[in-house]
Design an enzyme around this catalytic site. Structure first.
Site, PDB file in Angstrom:
ATOM      1  N   ASP A   1      -3.918  -3.064  -2.623  1.00 40.57           N
ATOM      2  CA  ASP A   1      -3.865  -3.041  -0.920  1.00 40.57           C
ATOM      3  C   ASP A   1      -4.880  -3.891  -0.500  1.00 40.57           C
ATOM      4  OD1 ASP A   1      -3.777  -2.436   1.729  1.00 40.57           O
ATOM      5  OD2 ASP A   1      -3.536  -0.168   1.418  1.00 40.57           O
ATOM      6  N   HIS A   2      -4.474  -5.200   0.111  1.00 39.94           N
ATOM      7  CA  HIS A   2      -5.463  -6.299   0.600  1.00 39.94           C
ATOM      8  C   HIS A   2      -6.313  -5.670   1.852  1.00 39.94           C
ATOM      9  CE1 HIS A   2      -7.611  -9.535   0.376  1.00 39.94           C
ATOM     10  NE2 HIS A   2      -6.940 -10.369   0.470  1.00 39.94           N
TER      11      HIS A   2
END
Ligand code: CAO
Length: 542
Positions: free
Chosen positions: A514-515
């Site tokens: 999850d950036h």
């Protein structure tokens, strides 16, 4: 000029007839024979025409109410010529109550004893001297019961939106304003039949009583006592412009609350962008329409519905509950999480040699030692070393939650669908324990014996397609976890060692994250650490 009270005419003796439509509002100019109200009995639908031409100054009925012959519909301000004009008077058997400033005596007769009928005229309180203030919302209707402090109207000046609260509890008898009117302090808002036991506070009457009465030229306002202009009323005026980024009256806010509509997202079509009820209703309608057209209701164009049978034979089978759940979970994660996937390969030749050495011992222990227990153990070390991966974004969007435990989910494909049982405290378990637990949970999953608790609490997930095939894939993060490791099929590959190519067992890995929670550099470090452990399992004991 005179004030004429228009009543329900002879309607064939019917009682409790429904008012299904009010055709006029305060301020409207009506002509003789214009419809004032539509009534509906068991047998008929009746339009009640106006017997006179004039301006509506108060309306005593509301849609949804019931009436009988003789009930007051409204009051008309009639110009002299019009009043003199002989008109058909089907409206009232008894003489229409006529009152004016010039001849208030008759009206006074009926209104002079307010203590008995306990009615009060509620006027606009001190609004800081502002004049010509817009009435942007009527919060009550005739017949409504209001409590002290309930909003009656919302006024709007250039600077503020103000709710005018009721100084008393009671029932609304007649309303003298319409949305769009302009008012000043002292103007009549409405007539209230005070609730039993409510006493009028004997304070100084509004100074502009006379002028307010003249302005409205109403028999009622001309003679009824004005309400006390208590400090409470003045202080209770609420400046809404400071508390919200939108203009909306209490009735609209109540409707929005009931429908779960965030008014911040609603465009107002009323004066100065005020949100009116119709705006909320349109918002809900378009949201519903959008939900119907899109799979997830996120404004994403729908996948077209195709009749595949046009192209050949098809079989349509129902989805299992688990499959439906997977659809929801996958879509939620895919739509919410900005994914990045990194790929790498680990040289697991030494790990495989070690695993092979342990094969006999594993058999004697009744444990199948596949690469997976090693992967779990190594991921646990990497998670401990890189806490950003052992974390979740807090639901409030303001915090990160760092976990001091290491539970890892393991994707298991079953005939009924995909499930992810969770192995707890992976960092504290031996390879043998992990091997045994993988087998146990895998079996439980395939036999559909997993309990909800078996599938909760993971910090990270491993999805292994190693026994199936493929050289790489992009796994979907199991939100609110922040990362997932995809394991593909190990293959022997020629690897250059600086002087020659050697056959090495290479394990393709993919790390999706999850950036929002993890940046690329963090992921690079985590992944490199993981690969280094897989390539040299001796480091597990360090
Ligand atoms: N490369 C090559 N071979 C591999 C491998 C890999 N990455 N991973 C496992 N294998 C081998 C094992 O060593 C084993 O071989 P042997 O029988 O010769 O020892 C064989 O594949 C079968 O392993 P397994 O699947 O029984 O055991 P596992 O520990 O690897 O996995 C479990 C356990 C429960 C995860 C597995 O049974 C399972 O259900 N896998 C499906 C995973 C899945 O569906 N993933 C889909 C995810 S979709 O997001």
């Amino acid at each position: 000029m005179s004030i004429e009270t228009i009543k329900v005419p002879d309607i064939g003796g019917a009682e409790g007839v429904d008012v299904i439509e009010l055709c006029v509002a305060v301020g409207d100019q009506v002509n003789v024979e214009d419809s004032l109200v539509v009534l509906e009995s068991d047998k008929a639908l009746m339009e009640v025409p106006s017997p006179l031409a004039g301006k509506v100054i108060s309306v005593s009925l509301s849609e949804g109410g019931t009436v009988s012959e003789g009930d007051v519909i409204l009051e008309l301000e009639v110009v002299a010529e019009s009043a003199d004009t002989p008109t058909p008077t089907p409206v009232a058997d008894e003489p229409v109550l006529a009152a004016s400033n010039e001849a208030p005596a008759a009206a006074q007769t009926s209104l002079e004893a307010p203590a008995e009928n306990n009615n009060e005229t509620i006027t606009v309180p001190d609004i800081g001297g502002a004049e010509g203030v817009d009435v942007i919302e009527l919060c009550v209707a005739v017949g409504d019961t209001v409590s002290e402090g309930d909003s009656l109207i919302v006024l709007e000046t250039d600077k503020a939106s103000m709710e005018i609260p009721s100084p008393y509890s009671g029932e609304v008898l007649a309303i003298s304003l319409a949305e769009g009117d302009q008012v000043a302090e002292g103007d009549t808002i409405l007539q209230l039949a005070l609730a039993a036991g409510v006493a009028v506070v004997a304070e100084k009457p509004v100074a502009s009583e006379a002028s307010a009465a003249v302005k409205k030229t109403s028999a009622v306002t001309a003679t009824a006592p004005t309400p006390p202009r208590s400090t409470k009323v003045t202080q209770a005026v609420v400046d809404k412009s400071k508390s919200a980024s939108f203009y909306a009256g209490p009735a609209v806010r109540k409707l929005a609350r009931e429908l779960g509509v965030d008014l911040d997202k609603v465009a107002g079509s009323g004066p100065r962008g005020r949100i009116i009820k119709e705006d909320v209703q349109s918002f809900v309608k378009s949201a519903l329409a959008s939900d119907e057209k899109t799979a997830g209701g996120s404004g994403i164009p729908a996948v077209p519905a195709i009749d595949f049978s046009k192209f050949g034979e098809v079989a349509i089978e129902p989805l299992s509950k688990m499959h439906k759940l997977t659809i929801v979970n996958m879509q939620r994660s895919w739509l919410n999480v900005p994914h990045v996937t990194q790929f790498d390969e680990a040289d697991i030749s030494d790990l495989e040699a070690f695993r092979s050495e342990l094969k006999k011992e594993a058999e004697s222990r009744g444990v199948k030692l596949t690469p997976l227990p090693f992967l779990l153990k190594i991921c646990a070390m990497a998670l401990r070393e890189h806490p950003k991966f052992n974390a979740s974004l807090h639901a409030d969007g303001e915090h990160m939650v760092f976990k001091n435990y290491i539970h890892i989910g393991m994707a298991v494909d079953t005939p009924a669908g995909l499930v992810v049982p969770v192995i707890r405290d992976v960092d504290k378990k031996s390879l043998w324990e992990l091997g045994a637990e993988i087998a146990e949970l895998g079996n439980k999953a395939k036999k559909r014996k997993l309990m909800p608790a078996d599938m909760q609490g993971a910090c990270f997930t491993i999805s292994s397609l190693g026994n199936i095939g493929g050289s790489g894939f992009t796994p979907i993060v199991n939100a609110p976890e922040v990362a997932i490791l995809g394991v593909s099929k190990m293959a022997v590959q020629p690897v250059w060692d600086g002087s020659e190519f050697l056959p090495r067992k290479m394990l393709p890995l993919s790390l999706s994250y999850d950036h929002r929670a993890v940046n690329g550099a963090d992921a690079g470090r985590f992944f490199t650490f993981l690969i280094s452990l897989l390539s040299d399992v001796r480091r597990l004991i360090l």
